[in-house]
Write an enzyme that holds these catalytic residues in place. Structure first.
Site, PDB file in Angstrom:
ATOM      1  N   THR A  41      -8.800   6.992  -4.959  1.00 41.63           N
ATOM      2  CA  THR A  41      -7.527   7.700  -4.859  1.00 41.63           C
ATOM      3  C   THR A  41      -7.423   8.691  -6.013  1.00 41.63           C
ATOM      4  O   THR A  41      -7.403   8.292  -7.180  1.00 41.63           O
ATOM      5  CB  THR A  41      -6.363   6.692  -4.899  1.00 41.63           C
ATOM      6  OG1 THR A  41      -6.513   5.823  -3.779  1.00 41.63           O
ATOM      7  CG2 THR A  41      -5.019   7.391  -4.825  1.00 41.63           C
TER       8      THR A  41
ATOM      9  N   ARG B 169      -4.416  -2.388   3.173  1.00 42.79           N
ATOM     10  CA  ARG B 169      -3.480  -3.279   2.473  1.00 42.79           C
ATOM     11  C   ARG B 169      -4.249  -4.496   1.984  1.00 42.79           C
ATOM     12  O   ARG B 169      -5.137  -4.992   2.699  1.00 42.79           O
ATOM     13  CB  ARG B 169      -2.403  -3.784   3.441  1.00 42.79           C
ATOM     14  CG  ARG B 169      -1.429  -2.760   3.906  1.00 42.79           C
ATOM     15  CD  ARG B 169      -0.651  -3.290   5.088  1.00 42.79           C
ATOM     16  NE  ARG B 169      -1.540  -3.622   6.213  1.00 42.79           N
ATOM     17  CZ  ARG B 169      -1.197  -4.373   7.245  1.00 42.79           C
ATOM     18  NH1 ARG B 169      -0.002  -4.910   7.317  1.00 42.79           N
ATOM     19  NH2 ARG B 169      -2.062  -4.619   8.228  1.00 42.79           N
TER      20      ARG B 169
ATOM     21  N   PHE C 103       8.869  -1.838   6.850  1.00 42.24           N
ATOM     22  CA  PHE C 103       9.145  -1.503   5.440  1.00 42.24           C
ATOM     23  C   PHE C 103      10.626  -1.245   5.184  1.00 42.24           C
ATOM     24  O   PHE C 103      11.001  -0.369   4.419  1.00 42.24           O
ATOM     25  CB  PHE C 103       8.251  -0.327   4.978  1.00 42.24           C
ATOM     26  CG  PHE C 103       6.888  -0.826   4.543  1.00 42.24           C
ATOM     27  CD1 PHE C 103       6.072  -1.475   5.450  1.00 42.24           C
ATOM     28  CD2 PHE C 103       6.458  -0.700   3.234  1.00 42.24           C
ATOM     29  CE1 PHE C 103       4.847  -1.993   5.059  1.00 42.24           C
ATOM     30  CE2 PHE C 103       5.236  -1.212   2.834  1.00 42.24           C
ATOM     31  CZ  PHE C 103       4.435  -1.856   3.753  1.00 42.24           C
TER      32      PHE C 103
ATOM     33  N   ASN D  77      12.455  -4.131   4.534  1.00 41.54           N
ATOM     34  CA  ASN D  77      12.869  -5.399   3.927  1.00 41.54           C
ATOM     35  C   ASN D  77      13.324  -5.150   2.496  1.00 41.54           C
ATOM     36  O   ASN D  77      12.509  -4.916   1.607  1.00 41.54           O
ATOM     37  CB  ASN D  77      11.718  -6.406   3.932  1.00 41.54           C
ATOM     38  CG  ASN D  77      11.355  -6.838   5.331  1.00 41.54           C
ATOM     39  OD1 ASN D  77      12.228  -6.902   6.207  1.00 41.54           O
ATOM     40  ND2 ASN D  77      10.091  -7.112   5.563  1.00 41.54           N
ATOM     41  N   SER D  78      14.643  -5.199   2.305  1.00 47.26           N
ATOM     42  CA  SER D  78      15.159  -4.989   0.954  1.00 47.26           C
ATOM     43  C   SER D  78      14.992  -6.270   0.150  1.00 47.26           C
ATOM     44  O   SER D  78      14.791  -7.348   0.706  1.00 47.26           O
ATOM     45  CB  SER D  78      16.628  -4.575   1.029  1.00 47.26           C
ATOM     46  OG  SER D  78      17.364  -5.506   1.794  1.00 47.26           O
TER      47      SER D  78
ATOM     48  N   CYS E 266      -1.142  -0.570  -5.844  1.00 45.16           N
ATOM     49  CA  CYS E 266      -1.086   0.798  -5.296  1.00 45.16           C
ATOM     50  C   CYS E 266       0.243   1.507  -5.484  1.00 45.16           C
ATOM     51  O   CYS E 266       0.283   2.585  -6.070  1.00 45.16           O
ATOM     52  CB  CYS E 266      -1.434   0.775  -3.814  1.00 45.16           C
ATOM     53  SG  CYS E 266      -3.170   0.473  -3.516  1.00 45.16           S
TER      54      CYS E 266
END
Ligand code: UDX
Length: 430
Positions: free
Chosen positions: A122, A158, A257, A259-260, A268
């Site tokens: 990356t 992931r 995505f 989910n608080s 990452c």
């Protein structure tokens, strides 16, 4: 095809094993002899579901490892999968990538025929074109497009799903400047593109580099936005999970995505968001929204603890921390929200008892002086409060264990325990 991969860390080993599985002949190159020996013995040097089986199946056959860069001469393509560690200011240090490229270039001096060098690490925009390519040209004595070329192929794996994500990706991104490089990458990934409905994106080098950052920044900011909305919901006494379920039905938002809770960690998101902020800064742009995403993330552990404070002082009291890894399914504690949570409890003078099904040993290196329990039940016994930091499934099954607490107060940072009789339950955003 014949492929070599420089760096046998998390990304490099997954790539090596998966490309071998797709039918390519793969040589993994690493300076660490113990890693090389393990791969050649058919063992995976890192833990990742499905990886050990692939390494065991292909080692000694289509997969081999060596410390010798000369091995690249027998291959058509070399991936660079070396680490890009963070500097103090959040920017990335590409010196390992550049040193690896230099050794690679020197080894390629004596190679005839075309060779493609693909950056997998990356890296911020401009790295492949302005740092990797010149080092390669200098070390190999060859010109780009005349015997040698560069490409960029970012990774979206992931942790805990690396093999399945590789073999069934949403998208594959190729960054290059010349058609021959694209053709090589297409050929390399053909076994995947022919058998899955993955999308292939062909673009420039800088674009491929920033797509990786944009992807992670978007996801991290999405979670932070949901955390902010969740904090507002909490103040109104509204369950943010009900709200997330509703807004997730809008295709433009999407249900994942959302989910608080206590925020994002791992190897990452924190690193990549910081690197993008630093890279933007370098070109004169103040990335305010990304900075705010980090600020919201940094605030969640303290909000979790303030909810515990609302139920009484924890100084001198035993407090259980359930979950230490940055997410379930891994023993990785890098940037885990458990770290600021434990620190905050210690600052309050609490007697901290941590529990995690797999990550306790890792956390012991970071916090040697707190107590580590062998089970959630043991951690909860006689505790004056508990906080849930990681959404391990086993925490959802806890029930009578809460009855053994000296003061049954649970603040849940991951929406995993749920309300039950006899328990004072606080959700972080619900
Ligand atoms: C992430 C990206 O998903 C992956 O594409 C990239 O290559 C590397 O970074 P990973 O760090 O393995 O992968 O974990 P991921 O499952 O994405 O979770 C990251 C963090 O976000 C975890 O701490 C997790 O608990 C948190 N998270 C995730 C939330 O807080 N809420 C969510 O809704 C989802």
């Amino acid at each position: 095809m014949k492929v070599s991969i420089i760096g046998s860390g998390y990304v490099g080993t997954t790539l090596a094993a998966c490309l071998a599985d797709l039918g390519h002949t793969v040589t993994a190159i690493d300076v660490d002899e113990s890693v090389v020996d393990r791969i050649n013995a058919g063992e995976a040097p890192i833990h990742e579901p499905g990886l050990a089986d692939l390494v065991a199946e292909h080692a000694g056959n289509r997969l081999r490892a060596t410390t010798d860069y000369a091995a690249v001469r027998d291959t058509d393509v070399t991936f660079i999968a070396l680490p890009t560690p963070s500097r103090k200011d959040g920017s990335i240090d590409t010196s390992l990538v550049e040193m690896g490229t230099e050794s690679l270039g020197e080894a390629l001096r004596e190679k005839d025929g075309e060779h493609l060098v693909v950056v997998k690490s990356t890296v911020v925009p401009g790295t492949t074109a302005e740092r990797v390519a010149p080092v390669l040209v200098e070390a190999s004595g060859k010109q780009l497009g005349e015997g040698i070329d560069v490409a960029m192929n970012p990774e979206f794996l992931r942790e805990g799903h690396a093999v399945s994500d590789f073999l069934d990706p949403d998208k594959i991104v190729f960054g290059a400047e010349r058609e021959a490089a694209f053709a090589t990458l297409r050929e390399l990934y053909r076994p995947l593109t022919e058998t899955t409905d993955t999308h292939v994106v062909e673009t420039g080098l800088n674009e491929a580099e920033i797509i990786k950052y944009a992807n992670n920044a978007f996801l991290a900011a999405k979670i932070s936005l949901m955390n902010e909305l969740g904090n507002i919901c909490k103040e109104y006494g509204i369950d943010a999970y009900e709200v997330a379920d509703a807004i997730g039905l809008d295709d433009r938002i999407g249900s994942q995505f959302l989910n608080s809770g206590v925020g994002w960690g791992g190897s990452c998101f924190p690193k990549d968001v910081a690197a993008l902020i630093a890279a933007a800064d370098e070109v004169g742009y103040d990335a305010q929204l990304l900075k705010a995403a980090v600020a919201v993330n940094d605030r969640q552990p303290e909000r979790l603890l303030s909810l515990l404070d609302d139920h009484g002082d924890v100084a001198g009291q035993r407090v259980a921390v359930l979950g230490l890894s940055f997410k379930p399914g891994t023993d990785d504690i890098r940037e885990s929200r458990a770290i600021p949570v434990i620190q905050g409890l210690l600052d309050r003078g609490a007697d901290v008892v941590g529990y995690d099904p797999v990550a306790a040993d890792r956390m012991r290196e970071r916090f040697p002086d707190i107590t580590y329990a062998d089970s959630a039940a043991e951690a909860l016994r006689d505790a004056h409060g508990a906080v849930v930091v990681t959404d391990w499934d086993e925490f959802a099954a806890l029930d009578e264990e809460f009855d053994t607490m000296a003061r049954p107060v649970v603040v849940d940072g991951r929406h995993v325990v749920g309300r039950r009789e006899g328990l004072t339950y606080e959700g972080l955003t619900w």
